[in-house]
Design a protein around this motif. Structure first.
Motif, PDB file in Angstrom:
ATOM      1  N   PRO A  76       0.827  -1.216   0.000  1.00 14.36           N
ATOM      2  CA  PRO A  76       0.000   0.000   0.000  1.00 14.36           C
ATOM      3  C   PRO A  76       0.855   1.257   0.000  1.00 14.36           C
ATOM      4  O   PRO A  76       1.871   1.346   0.692  1.00 14.36           O
ATOM      5  CB  PRO A  76      -0.798  -0.125   1.300  1.00 14.36           C
ATOM      6  N   VAL A  77       0.438   2.245  -0.794  1.00 12.47           N
ATOM      7  CA  VAL A  77       1.146   3.527  -0.869  1.00 12.47           C
ATOM      8  C   VAL A  77       0.135   4.659  -0.939  1.00 12.47           C
ATOM      9  O   VAL A  77      -1.039   4.462  -1.250  1.00 12.47           O
ATOM     10  CB  VAL A  77       2.071   3.604  -2.103  1.00 12.47           C
ATOM     11  N   THR A  78       0.604   5.877  -0.631  1.00  9.42           N
ATOM     12  CA  THR A  78      -0.176   7.084  -0.879  1.00  9.42           C
ATOM     13  C   THR A  78       0.579   7.908  -1.895  1.00  9.42           C
ATOM     14  O   THR A  78       1.603   7.485  -2.432  1.00  9.42           O
ATOM     15  CB  THR A  78      -0.377   7.885   0.418  1.00  9.42           C
ATOM     16  N   ASP A  79       0.101   9.110  -2.139  1.00 15.78           N
ATOM     17  CA  ASP A  79       0.756   9.959  -3.133  1.00 15.78           C
ATOM     18  C   ASP A  79       2.198  10.273  -2.756  1.00 15.78           C
ATOM     19  O   ASP A  79       3.033  10.498  -3.615  1.00 15.78           O
ATOM     20  CB  ASP A  79      -0.026  11.267  -3.306  1.00 15.78           C
ATOM     21  N   ASP A  80       2.477  10.297  -1.439  1.00 14.94           N
ATOM     22  CA  ASP A  80       3.852  10.568  -1.029  1.00 14.94           C
ATOM     23  C   ASP A  80       4.604   9.273  -0.716  1.00 14.94           C
ATOM     24  O   ASP A  80       5.638   9.275  -0.051  1.00 14.94           O
ATOM     25  CB  ASP A  80       3.882  11.497   0.192  1.00 14.94           C
ATOM     26  N   THR A 115      -4.309   3.008  -2.803  1.00 15.18           N
ATOM     27  CA  THR A 115      -3.481   2.644  -3.942  1.00 15.18           C
ATOM     28  C   THR A 115      -2.402   1.676  -3.484  1.00 15.18           C
ATOM     29  O   THR A 115      -1.756   1.890  -2.451  1.00 15.18           O
ATOM     30  CB  THR A 115      -2.833   3.880  -4.578  1.00 15.18           C
ATOM     31  N   TYR A 116      -2.251   0.608  -4.267  1.00 12.50           N
ATOM     32  CA  TYR A 116      -1.219  -0.387  -3.991  1.00 12.50           C
ATOM     33  C   TYR A 116      -0.270  -0.458  -5.186  1.00 12.50           C
ATOM     34  O   TYR A 116      -0.651  -0.152  -6.312  1.00 12.50           O
ATOM     35  CB  TYR A 116      -1.847  -1.760  -3.764  1.00 12.50           C
ATOM     36  N   GLU A 117       0.967  -0.893  -4.917  1.00 14.05           N
ATOM     37  CA  GLU A 117       1.955  -0.985  -5.998  1.00 14.05           C
ATOM     38  C   GLU A 117       2.675  -2.319  -5.947  1.00 14.05           C
ATOM     39  O   GLU A 117       3.015  -2.825  -4.872  1.00 14.05           O
ATOM     40  CB  GLU A 117       2.969   0.148  -5.898  1.00 14.05           C
ATOM     41  N   HIS A 118       2.904  -2.882  -7.122  1.00 14.25           N
ATOM     42  CA  HIS A 118       3.714  -4.095  -7.269  1.00 14.25           C
ATOM     43  C   HIS A 118       4.959  -3.726  -8.064  1.00 14.25           C
ATOM     44  O   HIS A 118       4.862  -3.166  -9.160  1.00 14.25           O
ATOM     45  CB  HIS A 118       2.928  -5.187  -7.996  1.00 14.25           C
ATOM     46  N   GLY A 119       6.144  -4.060  -7.539  1.00 17.51           N
ATOM     47  CA  GLY A 119       7.398  -3.681  -8.184  1.00 17.51           C
ATOM     48  C   GLY A 119       7.821  -4.579  -9.318  1.00 17.51           C
ATOM     49  O   GLY A 119       8.835  -4.293  -9.985  1.00 17.51           O
ATOM     50  N   LEU A 120       7.117  -5.663  -9.570  1.00 16.60           N
ATOM     51  CA  LEU A 120       7.348  -6.563 -10.699  1.00 16.60           C
ATOM     52  C   LEU A 120       8.692  -7.295 -10.620  1.00 16.60           C
ATOM     53  O   LEU A 120       9.156  -7.870 -11.610  1.00 16.60           O
ATOM     54  CB  LEU A 120       7.259  -5.809 -12.039  1.00 16.60           C
ATOM     55  N   THR A 121       9.303  -7.277  -9.437  1.00 16.27           N
ATOM     56  CA  THR A 121      10.569  -8.005  -9.284  1.00 16.27           C
ATOM     57  C   THR A 121      10.316  -9.500  -9.151  1.00 16.27           C
ATOM     58  O   THR A 121      10.889 -10.323  -9.875  1.00 16.27           O
ATOM     59  CB  THR A 121      11.330  -7.488  -8.046  1.00 16.27           C
ATOM     60  N   VAL A 122       9.471  -9.853  -8.209  1.00 13.68           N
ATOM     61  CA  VAL A 122       9.084 -11.249  -8.025  1.00 13.68           C
ATOM     62  C   VAL A 122       7.587 -11.348  -8.282  1.00 13.68           C
ATOM     63  O   VAL A 122       6.781 -10.773  -7.538  1.00 13.68           O
ATOM     64  CB  VAL A 122       9.410 -11.748  -6.606  1.00 13.68           C
ATOM     65  N   LEU A 123       7.230 -12.068  -9.334  1.00 17.07           N
ATOM     66  CA  LEU A 123       5.822 -12.143  -9.708  1.00 17.07           C
ATOM     67  C   LEU A 123       5.141 -13.313  -9.000  1.00 17.07           C
ATOM     68  O   LEU A 123       5.755 -14.359  -8.782  1.00 17.07           O
ATOM     69  CB  LEU A 123       5.685 -12.323 -11.223  1.00 17.07           C
ATOM     70  N   PRO A 124       3.871 -13.142  -8.645  1.00 17.01           N
ATOM     71  CA  PRO A 124       3.141 -14.258  -8.042  1.00 17.01           C
ATOM     72  C   PRO A 124       2.954 -15.382  -9.060  1.00 17.01           C
ATOM     73  O   PRO A 124       2.946 -15.166 -10.275  1.00 17.01           O
ATOM     74  CB  PRO A 124       1.799 -13.630  -7.647  1.00 17.01           C
ATOM     75  N   VAL A 125       2.797 -16.586  -8.547  1.00 17.94           N
ATOM     76  CA  VAL A 125       2.622 -17.768  -9.393  1.00 17.94           C
ATOM     77  C   VAL A 125       1.132 -18.081  -9.488  1.00 17.94           C
ATOM     78  O   VAL A 125       0.443 -18.158  -8.466  1.00 17.94           O
ATOM     79  CB  VAL A 125       3.374 -18.979  -8.813  1.00 17.94           C
TER      80      VAL A 125
END
Length: 644
Positions: free
Chosen positions: A600-604, A618-628
């Motif tokens: 979870p993230v906010t604008d800052d 708002t949530y963010e996924h960094g795409l480093t390790v993807l779920p299976v």
């Protein structure tokens, strides 16, 4: 068991209580209770309640109850329309909605429809109310049918041009209406019957052109006033028309407002999905346990009352053919009920027409709650019809989300009672609507199939789930719009989109609309979900992700999300951001994104806590390790996804 008629309902149990709340200054604070207080109100009581509710400040209600759905309605037209606002206010309140109205200046509809910066273009529903004087105010004296035809053609041409502009840039839906049936005061001014007949042709041709506008513009709805007037509603009140320029009668404005209430309910995702029927006194006459199968009243060739029950069943069957789920809940022994449904010669409906028939001696509200769980629906998607005032009152009290339709001992009035509130109205039927009953019946078979396994994992492996994620095209527009409007439980942002709005996203090069299709060993479920995304720089944003309640907990949602993440990384995205907006109905998916690797993230970019107050997170996924994706799901890749 005949129920109490509306006239027998104690007045102090309904809108008169609103007067008490108003006098005590508690109406704003108690606004969520208004829906219950209006349940079963007569037309006269609704008119009085509308006058009280129209005095409320919508901003004060929102401040006190931020979860109450607000519908912005802009009203314009040719005549005086201020009397429409109380009726609109109470009709929306009946469905748990709050009206935020805008009333345009007198006879300003041409200017309002031409102004892209005006209120009509920002409203959820923009009402352009047409009356006979929109034509006859421009007709010279003396006049003939040809003069009316000329003016009507000019007005229709003007409207057609304005609608094209509205459809391009407005955010909501424009509601027009047909010109009401021509009052005799106009036709009688022509002394020869041939001219009167020609005038009738002209008037009907103008209305046909109006109705066709809805076929040409997806953002336009045209309400046909003929059925309302056909029920005996007067078109106009001569004194109001002459002295105040209110050219539609109060009764017709109230009936019109009721139709707008149905549209508003649908737009806010509160459409109904299942019709649950009592049997004794409702679907047939008499009491099965006392009269026996041969003694109940039903059949087209039987008594007048038997034929009335048969006619009611035909209407119910018509609704079912268009995707309404049918169920029966009755205090009866199951064996004789099954006997009647399978073999009684007077029955139109048969056992296979119902997704579930519940016959026992338990409280009906308990049976309804269990039925909702079995169908994976909320009870607020149910319409319950019963002839017992006691049962109706108990269901209202125990399950306030259920819409209760009381019917009385006169079966000839059952049809009117059922259809009065347009519970199942929808802008357009889809393929999934036509096959919905079979799909839900298959779902119950799946549940029985589950009972034969010791573990959920083994059940899912044997279910053989298939998921196809495809780029949506024009053929999916109606269904995707319907999903946004009808889905509440797995709906991450409750973003409601009409067909025109979905089509606009398909045409937007920055946006991406994905349709989720599913199937398993029991059949093809069709389009069961949607993912709406757009890309900004190196970040993909999931604007909404929704899935039909029929297919929860089979791994379909995780599979689709994994595919979106893989596709984003394969096409150079740095991160994927997704929104979740909490509502009272979607709490079961509040942790969907965190469970799949999103933070979870906010604008800052600071961490935030979950709050069930309508806040958008708002949530963010960094795409480093993807779920299976779940191993039991067979997935068809998105076209263009190389899987890297």
């Amino acid at each position: 068991m005949a129920g109490a008629s509306r006239s027998e309902r104690p007045v102090d149990s309904g809108p008169s209580t609103l007067l008490d709340l108003h006098r005590e200054g508690r109406l704003v604070r108690e606004y969520p209770a208004v829906r219950r207080l209006l349940d079963g109100a007569s037309d006269a009581e609704l008119a009085r309640a509308g006058q009280l509710l129209a005095r409320l400040d919508p901003d004060e209600v929102v401040a006190e109850h931020p979860a109450v759905p607000v519908v912005t309605v802009a009203v314009t037209g040719h005549g005086t329309l201020a009397p429409l606002l109380p009726s609109l206010t109470v009709e929306l309140a009946r469905h748990g909605l709050l009206l935020r109205p805008y009333l345009a200046d007198f006879d300003a509809y041409v200017f309002d429809l031409a102004d892209p910066d005006g209120e009509l273009y920002r409203a959820d529903l923009a009402l352009c109310v047409l009356d006979p004087m929109v034509v006859f105010d421009e007709v010279p004296v003396p006049w003939g049918p040809e003069d009316v035809e000329r003016v009507a053609r000019e007005r229709m041409a003007t409207l057609a041009g304005l609608l094209a502009r509205f459809a391009e840039s407005a955010r909501g839906t424009l509601v027009l209406n047909t010109l009401p049936p021509l009052p005799r005061r106009f036709a009688a001014q022509l002394v020869d019957h041939r001219s009167r007949a020609r005038l009738g042709v002209v008037w009907r041709e103008a209305n046909a052109r109006l109705l066709r506008l809805a076929e040409e513009h997806e953002r336009v709805v045209v309400l046909d006033l003929d059925p309302l007037v056909g029920e005996g509603v007067p078109v106009a009140e001569p004194r109001l028309s002459q002295y105040t320029r209110t050219h539609l009668s109060p009764a017709l404005l109230a009936a019109y407002a009721r139709e707008i209430g149905h549209l508003a309910r649908h737009r806010t995702g509160q459409g109904k999905k299942a019709l649950v029927l009592d049997l004794d006194g409702t679907l047939w006459g008499g009491i099965l346990g006392e009269d026996g199968p041969d003694g109940i009243e039903v059949g087209a060739d039987g008594t007048h009352r038997a034929a009335a029950h048969h006619a009611f069943q035909r209407v119910v069957g018509q609704l079912a053919a268009q995707g309404v789920l049918l169920a029966a809940v009755s205090k009866n022994d199951p064996e004789p009920v099954g006997e009647v449904l399978r073999g009684h010669p007077g029955m139109f409906l048969r056992e296979d027409d119902f997704v579930r028939v519940v016959a026992n001696w338990r409280p009906k509200h308990d049976n309804l709650a269990e039925l909702a769980e079995a169908l994976n629906l909320g009870v607020d998607s149910f319409v319950f019809v019963d002839d017992s005032a006691y049962e109706c009152g108990l269901v209202r009290h125990e399950l306030p989300g259920v819409s209760v339709v009381p019917v009385n001992g006169e079966p000839a009035l059952h049809i009117e009672a059922l259809l009065r509130d347009g519970w199942f109205d929808t802008p357009e039927l889809t393929r999934e609507d036509v096959t919905r009953v079979a799909q839900y019946r298959d779902e119950l078979v799946r549940k029985d199939f589950l009972d034969g396994f010791d573990s959920l994992d083994e059940y899912l492996r044997q279910l053989r789930v298939e998921v196809h994620l495809v780029e949506a095209g024009p053929a999916e527009v109606a269904r995707l719009s319907q999903l946004t409007l009808r889905t509440n439980q797995f709906n991450q942002t409750t973003l409601r989109l009409g067909p025109a709005e979905v089509r606009a996203l398909l045409d937007d090069p920055a946006a991406r609309v994905l349709a989720v299709r599913a199937a398993d060993r029991f059949g093809d479920s069709g389009v069961v979900g949607a993912v709406f995304t757009h890309r900004h720089g190196d970040t993909v944003h999931i604007d909404n992700f929704l899935l039909s309640c029929r297919v929860f907990s089979r791994g379909i949602e995780q599979t689709a999300l994994c595919a979106v993440l893989r596709h984003a990384r394969a096409h150079g995205a740095r991160a994927v951001r997704a929104n979740y907006r909490a509502t009272p109905k979607n709490t079961k998916v509040k942790d969907f994104y965190p469970r799949n690797g999103f933070a979870p993230v906010t604008d800052d970019d600071t961490t935030v806590a979950y709050r069930n107050d309508g806040t958008t997170l708002t949530y963010e996924h960094g795409l480093t390790v993807l779920p299976v994706p779940p191993a039991h799901v067979h997935f068809t890749e998105i076209p263009g996804d190389d899987g890297s």
